[in-house]
Design a protein around this motif. Structure first.
Motif, short mmCIF file in Angstrom:
data_model
loop_
_atom_site.label_atom_id
_atom_site.label_comp_id
_atom_site.label_asym_id
_atom_site.label_seq_id
_atom_site.Cartn_x
_atom_site.Cartn_y
_atom_site.Cartn_z
N VAL A 257 0.84 -1.20 0.00
CA VAL A 257 0.00 0.00 0.00
C VAL A 257 0.87 1.25 0.00
O VAL A 257 0.51 2.27 -0.62
CB VAL A 257 -0.97 0.00 1.20
N ASP A 258 2.02 1.19 0.64
CA ASP A 258 2.92 2.35 0.66
C ASP A 258 3.39 2.72 -0.74
O ASP A 258 3.82 3.86 -0.96
CB ASP A 258 4.12 2.07 1.56
N ASP A 259 3.34 1.77 -1.67
CA ASP A 259 3.78 2.02 -3.04
C ASP A 259 2.63 2.38 -3.97
O ASP A 259 2.83 2.48 -5.19
CB ASP A 259 4.52 0.80 -3.59
N LEU A 260 1.43 2.54 -3.41
CA LEU A 260 0.25 2.85 -4.23
C LEU A 260 0.31 4.32 -4.68
O LEU A 260 0.19 5.24 -3.88
CB LEU A 260 -1.03 2.60 -3.42
N THR A 261 0.51 4.50 -5.97
CA THR A 261 0.49 5.83 -6.58
C THR A 261 -0.57 5.81 -7.67
O THR A 261 -0.45 5.08 -8.65
CB THR A 261 1.85 6.19 -7.20
N TRP A 262 -1.60 6.60 -7.48
CA TRP A 262 -2.73 6.58 -8.42
C TRP A 262 -2.36 7.24 -9.74
O TRP A 262 -1.66 8.25 -9.78
CB TRP A 262 -3.94 7.29 -7.81
N ARG A 291 5.71 -16.07 -8.91
CA ARG A 291 7.16 -15.88 -8.97
C ARG A 291 7.80 -15.80 -7.57
O ARG A 291 9.02 -15.71 -7.44
CB ARG A 291 7.50 -14.63 -9.76
N GLY A 292 6.96 -15.79 -6.52
CA GLY A 292 7.47 -15.81 -5.16
C GLY A 292 7.85 -14.46 -4.60
O GLY A 292 8.51 -14.37 -3.57
N TYR A 293 7.40 -13.38 -5.25
CA TYR A 293 7.76 -12.04 -4.78
C TYR A 293 6.90 -11.60 -3.59
O TYR A 293 7.34 -10.76 -2.80
CB TYR A 293 7.61 -11.03 -5.91
N TYR A 294 5.69 -12.12 -3.48
CA TYR A 294 4.81 -11.80 -2.35
C TYR A 294 3.73 -12.86 -2.24
O TYR A 294 3.49 -13.63 -3.18
CB TYR A 294 4.18 -10.40 -2.51
N GLU A 295 3.13 -12.92 -1.05
CA GLU A 295 2.06 -13.88 -0.81
C GLU A 295 0.74 -13.38 -1.42
O GLU A 295 0.56 -12.17 -1.61
CB GLU A 295 1.86 -14.09 0.70
N GLU A 296 -0.15 -14.33 -1.70
CA GLU A 296 -1.44 -13.94 -2.28
C GLU A 296 -2.22 -13.02 -1.35
O GLU A 296 -2.96 -12.14 -1.81
CB GLU A 296 -2.27 -15.18 -2.63
N GLU A 297 -2.04 -13.18 -0.03
CA GLU A 297 -2.76 -12.33 0.92
C GLU A 297 -2.41 -10.86 0.75
O GLU A 297 -3.22 -9.98 1.07
CB GLU A 297 -2.45 -12.78 2.36
N ALA A 298 -1.22 -10.57 0.25
CA ALA A 298 -0.81 -9.17 0.06
C ALA A 298 -1.70 -8.46 -0.96
O ALA A 298 -1.88 -7.24 -0.90
CB ALA A 298 0.65 -9.11 -0.39
N ILE A 299 -2.26 -9.23 -1.89
CA ILE A 299 -3.14 -8.62 -2.89
C ILE A 299 -4.39 -8.07 -2.22
O ILE A 299 -4.82 -6.95 -2.51
CB ILE A 299 -3.52 -9.65 -3.98
N GLY A 300 -4.97 -8.85 -1.31
CA GLY A 300 -6.16 -8.38 -0.59
C GLY A 300 -5.88 -7.16 0.25
O GLY A 300 -6.71 -6.25 0.33
N VAL A 301 -4.71 -7.12 0.89
CA VAL A 301 -4.34 -5.95 1.69
C VAL A 301 -4.20 -4.73 0.79
O VAL A 301 -4.66 -3.63 1.14
CB VAL A 301 -3.03 -6.22 2.46
N PHE A 302 -3.60 -4.90 -0.37
CA PHE A 302 -3.42 -3.79 -1.30
C PHE A 302 -4.78 -3.28 -1.78
O PHE A 302 -5.01 -2.06 -1.83
CB PHE A 302 -2.57 -4.24 -2.49
N HIS A 303 -5.68 -4.20 -2.10
CA HIS A 303 -7.00 -3.78 -2.58
C HIS A 303 -7.81 -3.11 -1.48
O HIS A 303 -8.56 -2.17 -1.75
CB HIS A 303 -7.74 -4.98 -3.15
N ALA A 304 -7.64 -3.56 -0.24
CA ALA A 304 -8.31 -2.88 0.87
C ALA A 304 -7.79 -1.45 1.01
O ALA A 304 -8.55 -0.52 1.30
CB ALA A 304 -8.11 -3.66 2.17
N GLY A 305 -6.47 -1.27 0.80
CA GLY A 305 -5.91 0.07 0.83
C GLY A 305 -6.47 0.94 -0.28
O GLY A 305 -6.73 2.13 -0.07
#
Length: 402
Positions: A257-262, A291-305
């Protein structure tokens, strides 16, 4: 500012004007189509806007409401029922539910449908201890009474008067409220006549005008109108949007989320689609999981952000679909040669079309890659290739003037 997640629905009225129709069936539970109740439409609409705690304030025939809805879910939204011990009026019903209230919440009438963007109502901070009403413009206020505004603040409620004719703003029956104002409610009471006038005197009540379809099913003829019109309103056109490079800048496997730039105009474009009645559905390849760069759960956290930041603009995404699979993955569980969800395959789009009530003929996809355009083609939708610039202007060019 925390995104508001709670919506309460007043479903306790006796519905006496409906006569025999409401003798054994609560007014909001009247069918508008086979197997579809009027209340279903209202709950589905709140759920698609990201309200996840749906509370039904039940009274008359509350056992019927409880049996049909308590413990049910609509996507991520959970439904629960709070029953009155005795008829309490709109204010009393809210006061009795005080123990379950969030700090801020939306209150809606369960027997009327005002088709507006609820996130627009909750975007700005509330007056402390007060509220904000959704208002609607009518051609003649004589039969309703009107609401007077001084800027954003409500300055007066004018009683209905056959001599006061002409266009004006009236109460639309949807309220965004601060829990602190509930402490002033004496049960039984009417929030509209006993509480709101006091808030007006203190300058704690705001009004926000909206355009949108409105119908109250309190009369046999308006219930019949609902049966002719409102079931079809569950079917909406959809704007399918790719994510990285369309909504947010693609930094390469963006997932924090810290890298989210609209993208410029992205949040405003989603707000425009919301206001115009489109379902906004994100469909995004996320090979970083395989590719192992992040867990699938990180996608949900990003979308919540994303949803939290969209809410500040009065906007929302109806649903997110992601594909974590890739043929060249490093994580075996996500290494799939040609997964049907991975664009250019249309799997995510097809699943969304199956999951949601969508008018396919009026729907489209926006993406920034040829694979997005091919996925749209395979799904039978128009594809629009975004190559940069202001996304609001790009979307406006697709959907045209309102």
């Amino acid at each position: 500012m925390t995104r508001v997640k709670q919506a309460l629905f007043l479903v306790g009225g006796r519905g006496t004007r409906l006569g025999a129709l409401s003798a054994n069936t609560p007014k909001p539970m009247q069918e508008i189509a086979p197997g579809v109740r009027f209340l279903d439409l209202i709950l589905e609409n709140a759920a698609r806007m990201g309200f996840t705690d749906l509370v039904l304030l039940a009274g008359h025939l509350g056992d019927k409401v409880e049996e049909a809805y308590d413990g049910q879910r609509i996507g991520e939204a959970a439904i629960r029922v709070v029953r009155e011990s005795q008829p309490m009026g709109t204010g009393g019903a809210l006061a009795q539910a005080a123990q379950v209230l969030d700090e801020h919440f939306v209150l809606l009438n369960g027997d009327s449908f005002f088709d507006i963007n609820l996130r627009a109502l909750t975007a700005a901070p509330l007056p402390e201890g007060g509220g904000r009403l959704a208002l609607r413009m009518v051609e003649d206020t004589a039969r309703y009474g009107s609401v007077q505004l001084d800027g954003a603040r409500i300055s007066a409620f004018i009683e209905k008067n056959p001599d006061l004719t002409g266009p004006g703003l009236i109460n639309g029956g949807i309220y965004y409220l601060d829990r602190a104002m509930v402490s002033r409610i004496e049960a039984p009471s009417s929030i509209e006549s006993d509480v709101f006038p006091e808030l007006v005197k203190e300058g704690r009540l705001e009004g926000l005008p909206f355009d949108g379809y409105f119908l109250d099913i309190g009369l046999p003829e308006t219930l019949a109108q609902a049966q002719r019109e409102t079931a079809a309103m569950r079917v909406r056109p959809a704007a399918f949007l790719d994510r990285d490079g369309v909504l947010n800048e693609d930094h390469g496997y963006t997932h924090r989320v810290d890298d989210l730039t609209w993208i410029p105009g992205a949040r405003e474009a989603i707000r425009l689609l919301n206001d115009r009645g489109y379902r906004v559905i994100v469909v995004t390849n996320q090979a970083g999981v395989a590719r192992g760069y992040y867990e699938e759960e990180a996608i949900g956290v990003f979308h919540a952000g994303m949803q939290a930041q969209l809410a500040e603009e009065g906007a929302f995404v109806d649903a997110f679909y992601h594909c974590p699979f890739h043929a060249d993955g490093k994580v075996p569980a996500y290494t799939v040669e040609d997964h049907p969800d991975r664009k250019p395959n249309p799997g995510m789009i097809l699943r969304a079309l199956n999951d949601w009530q969508v008018n396919r003929e009026a729907s489209f996809l926006i993406g920034d890659k040829p694979s997005d355009m091919e996925a749209a083609r395979r799904a039978g939708l128009p594809g629009h290739l975004y190559t940069g610039g202001d996304l609001l202007a790009f979307v406006s060019g697709i959907i045209g003037p309102g």
